[in-house]
Design an enzyme around this catalytic site. Structure first.
Site, short mmCIF file in Angstrom:
data_model
loop_
_atom_site.label_atom_id
_atom_site.label_comp_id
_atom_site.label_asym_id
_atom_site.label_seq_id
_atom_site.Cartn_x
_atom_site.Cartn_y
_atom_site.Cartn_z
N GLU A 13 5.03 16.17 -27.63
CA GLU A 13 5.93 16.34 -26.51
C GLU A 13 5.88 17.83 -26.17
O GLU A 13 6.42 18.66 -26.89
CB GLU A 13 7.36 15.95 -26.88
CG GLU A 13 8.27 16.02 -25.67
CD GLU A 13 9.71 16.43 -25.98
OE1 GLU A 13 10.56 16.21 -25.11
OE2 GLU A 13 9.97 17.01 -27.04
N ASP A 26 18.01 25.55 -35.34
CA ASP A 26 16.55 25.64 -35.36
C ASP A 26 16.04 26.01 -36.74
O ASP A 26 16.60 26.91 -37.38
CB ASP A 26 16.07 26.71 -34.38
CG ASP A 26 15.68 26.11 -33.03
OD1 ASP A 26 16.50 25.34 -32.49
OD2 ASP A 26 14.58 26.41 -32.53
N ASN A 30 11.49 20.98 -35.14
CA ASN A 30 12.02 22.21 -34.57
C ASN A 30 13.39 22.56 -35.14
O ASN A 30 13.75 23.72 -35.24
CB ASN A 30 12.14 22.08 -33.05
CG ASN A 30 12.68 23.33 -32.42
OD1 ASN A 30 12.03 24.38 -32.49
ND2 ASN A 30 13.88 23.27 -31.87
N HIS A 31 14.15 21.51 -35.50
CA HIS A 31 15.53 21.73 -35.95
C HIS A 31 15.95 20.60 -36.85
O HIS A 31 15.31 19.55 -36.90
CB HIS A 31 16.47 21.78 -34.74
CG HIS A 31 16.20 20.66 -33.77
ND1 HIS A 31 15.42 20.83 -32.66
CD2 HIS A 31 16.57 19.37 -33.76
CE1 HIS A 31 15.32 19.69 -32.00
NE2 HIS A 31 16.01 18.77 -32.66
N ARG A 78 4.68 11.50 -33.15
CA ARG A 78 5.02 12.05 -31.85
C ARG A 78 5.80 13.30 -32.19
O ARG A 78 6.91 13.22 -32.72
CB ARG A 78 5.86 11.04 -31.06
CG ARG A 78 6.32 11.54 -29.67
CD ARG A 78 7.76 11.97 -29.70
NE ARG A 78 8.31 12.30 -28.41
CZ ARG A 78 9.39 13.06 -28.26
NH1 ARG A 78 10.03 13.55 -29.32
NH2 ARG A 78 9.87 13.33 -27.07
N ASP A 114 8.02 16.30 -31.73
CA ASP A 114 9.10 16.65 -30.82
C ASP A 114 9.07 18.14 -30.47
O ASP A 114 8.85 18.98 -31.35
CB ASP A 114 10.43 16.30 -31.54
CG ASP A 114 11.64 16.43 -30.65
OD1 ASP A 114 11.61 15.90 -29.54
OD2 ASP A 114 12.62 17.07 -31.09
N HIS A 154 12.82 8.19 -23.01
CA HIS A 154 14.23 8.10 -23.41
C HIS A 154 15.04 9.28 -22.89
O HIS A 154 16.25 9.31 -23.03
CB HIS A 154 14.33 8.05 -24.93
CG HIS A 154 13.75 9.28 -25.56
ND1 HIS A 154 12.39 9.53 -25.56
CD2 HIS A 154 14.32 10.33 -26.19
CE1 HIS A 154 12.16 10.69 -26.16
NE2 HIS A 154 13.31 11.20 -26.55
N ASP A 155 14.37 10.28 -22.32
CA ASP A 155 15.07 11.44 -21.77
C ASP A 155 15.20 11.30 -20.25
O ASP A 155 14.77 10.32 -19.68
CB ASP A 155 14.30 12.72 -22.12
CG ASP A 155 14.36 13.04 -23.60
OD1 ASP A 155 15.40 12.73 -24.23
OD2 ASP A 155 13.38 13.57 -24.14
C1 GLC Z 1 13.16 16.11 -27.39
C2 GLC Z 1 13.65 14.68 -27.35
C3 GLC Z 1 15.07 14.67 -26.90
C4 GLC Z 1 15.90 15.49 -27.86
C5 GLC Z 1 15.32 16.88 -28.03
C6 GLC Z 1 15.95 17.60 -29.18
O1 GLC Z 1 13.15 16.68 -26.15
O2 GLC Z 1 12.81 13.91 -26.52
O3 GLC Z 1 15.58 13.37 -26.78
O4 GLC Z 1 17.22 15.61 -27.38
O5 GLC Z 1 13.95 16.84 -28.29
O6 GLC Z 1 15.47 17.06 -30.39
#
Ligand code: GLC
Ligand code: CA
Length: 554
Positions: free
Chosen positions: A243, A171, A103-104, A199, A201, A309-310
């Protein structure tokens, strides 16, 4: 399309290289250290390792700010060390999936550096720009309280750039075909080096239309099909685990009605409802979420998890439901985050109560889907609320009661170690739990072994049975004439569950307890009366002798 459905019954374990094991004493975990711990993971029964971002990065967001997609952060080792690790996994039959942050990038990525410094650079259009600050720039921030805008002015570019997350994460313009081609190239690169998938993101943001003043961004689902096709043409068994914290009614868009988009999606709806159930002992919301996410294509699968982890994101619950979870598991402001979640680890949320830890883990293992563990939860690791934001639950793995928990020889670990209190490494560590047959670690290992012997969960059809006992969740799975029944008592009181004759179906009525010798024999008319202790759980195979006989024939 050729599919290998290994992921339907995988045991996934999420690990971050930097906090797992330091091999060279510089205070930072590395690939060599992780590779040395593969026998531990293999022994635990892990079949798939999910590696969190390990590429070169300023690491201002735990590595989700990547500065080079084709390398290894030198603090963690070299590409050579990565390949050694991948080989070690292959030898043990462990698959590897890794984070794909599409995404970025980091603002330090050379693409962004070129884009900002030269309007004519081919990379300019790899990012999303606006001359004036869009009127809705304060909308849609992902980290409220820490981030106040999704558009930031870049002096060098003399323009505003879009960033869904922190301002140092511009982004990517994912609609740009060159960017899409680059994402495929990144996937191809790591596949070649031995990973079995990604995975992915922040998927909803990857596929969202981006630009100034877009009120309702359209989702480009077709992009997901492009990713999948590429993956499977390259390597038939490679997968994407997404995710995507999406409303359940959108899930088929993400899976693709023909199973031509994503293989797996984390089940955020069930996750939030699960914590609501653990907090209130009311299972109705959980049963509802299971029903709402029942549908998936034959090749699709949900990822079930407890913590990651979040923060534990409770944003989809109604305010009063969210308050109930806050009250139970994160009553203090310091435990909450971004106005929507709880930033603690599992064990401290459940006050280290072994019965509740077992209940939660047993639920995760038996909900429809594939379980995803967070490293350290197998020994009940804690958190350090003095650390900012989500960092509190990202402390180093606790291997022993040696200095720094056996994580590093260094006296100055660069990653936080929990040394004090009931969750400190003196009390919670692998070495100690390894020696104790009753430890959480050994219990988890036994449960994982049994989960593998119940493929019905990954493959079968489920039904939530009505037991009429408040606080009890009863799920039955049927697959190829095999059936299992999972009972969980979410209440702090014991209860008696009566099961109707239909539960044992055409079989002889015996319920074989998969976790102990205590089988359930039916009373008259095949009626069962099962006593569940506070927070008790049972895994039964329905059909007892019938089933065992059939097994022997095979
Ligand atoms: C996802 C990750 C998170 C991160 C975010 C930005 O949500 O799980 O830890 O901060 O993406 O990349
Ligand atoms: Ca190191």
């Amino acid at each position: 399309m050729i599919d290998d459905l290994w992921y339907k019954n995988a045991i996934v374990y999420c690990v971050s290289v930097g906090t797992y094991m330091d091999s060279n004493g510089d205070g930072i975990g590395d690939f060599e250290g992780l590779t040395r711990r593969l026998d531990y993971l293999h022994g635990l029964g892990v079949t798939t390792i999910w590696l969190m971002p390990f590429q070169p990065s300023p690491r201002r967001d735990n590595g989700y700010d990547i500065a080079d997609y084709y390398g290894v952060d030198p603090r963690y080792g070299t590409l050579g060390d990565f390949v050694e690790f991948a080989h070690g996994c292959k030898q043990r039959g462990i698959r590897v999936i890794m984070d794909l942050v599409a995404n970025h990038t980091s603002d330090q990525h050379p693409w962004f550096q070129q884009a900002r410094s030269d309007p004519k650079s081919p990379y300019r259009d790899w990012y999303v720009w606006a001359d004036k600050k869009p009127a809705d720039a304060d909308k849609g921030v992902v980290f409220p309280g820490v981030q106040d805008s999704t558009w930031t002015r870049d002096k060098q570019a003399k323009a505003y750039y879009f960033h869904r997350f922190y301002e140092f994460q511009p982004d990517l313009n994912t609609a740009n075909p060159h960017v899409q081609a680059e994402i495929l190239k990144i996937m191809g690169f790591w596949l070649q080096l031995g990973v079995c998938g990604f995975r992915m993101d922040a998927v909803p943001f990857v596929i969202a239309e981006k630009g100034a003043n877009i009120r309702e961004p359209a989702a480009n689902y077709d992009m997901l099909r492009t990713f999948r096709e590429f993956l499977q043409w390259r390597q038939g068994d490679a997968i994407i685990l997404a995710e995507a914290n999406i409303p359940p009614e959108l899930s088929m868009e993400y899976f693709g009605a023909d199973g031509d988009r994503l293989h797996m999606i984390f089940n955020f709806a069930v996750n939030q409802a699960l914590f609501h159930a653990l907090a209130t002992a009311d299972t109705s919301l959980l049963a509802e979420a299971l029903e709402q996410t029942r549908q998936h294509p034959a090749t699709g699968q949900w990822g079930q998890f407890l913590r990651n982890h979040d923060e534990l994101d409770l944003g989809r619950l109604k305010p009063e439901q969210r308050q109930a979870v806050f009250a139970a598991f994160g009553p203090e402001k310091s435990m909450q985050l971004y106005d929507r979640g709880i930033r603690r680890r599992l064990a401290p949320m459940l006050q280290g109560d072994r019965r509740r830890l077992e209940l939660a883990t047993s639920l995760m293992l038996t909900l429809p889907g594939t379980p995803v563990f967070r490293y350290g939860d197998e020994i009940g690791m804690g958190d350090d609320l003095s650390l900012p934001e989500r960092e509190c639950a990202r402390t180093t793995m606790q291997w022993s009661d040696e200095p720094m928990g056996g994580f590093t020889r260094s006296t100055e670990p660069k990653r936080p170690v929990i040394a004090e209190g009931p969750f400190g490494f003196a009390h919670v560590n692998v070495a100690q739990q390894r020696r104790d047959p009753q430890s959480l670690l050994n219990w988890t290992e036994r449960m994982i072994r049994m989960r593998k012997e119940v493929p019905e969960i990954g493959w079968g059809e489920f039904s939530v049975l009505d037991t009429d006992v408040p606080g009890v969740l009863a799920i039955r799975y049927d697959w190829r004439n095999n059936s299992v029944l999972m009972l969980h008592n979410l209440r702090a009181e014991a209860c008696e569950v009566r099961l109707d004759p239909e539960v044992s179906g055409s079989h002889d009525g015996l319920l074989i307890n998969l976790l102990s010798e205590e089988h359930s024999r039916p009373e008259e008319q095949r009626r069962h009366r099962i006593l569940l202790e506070p927070y008790g759980y049972r895994w039964f195979r329905i059909g007892g002798l019938d089933y065992l006989l059939r097994r022997d024939e095979i």
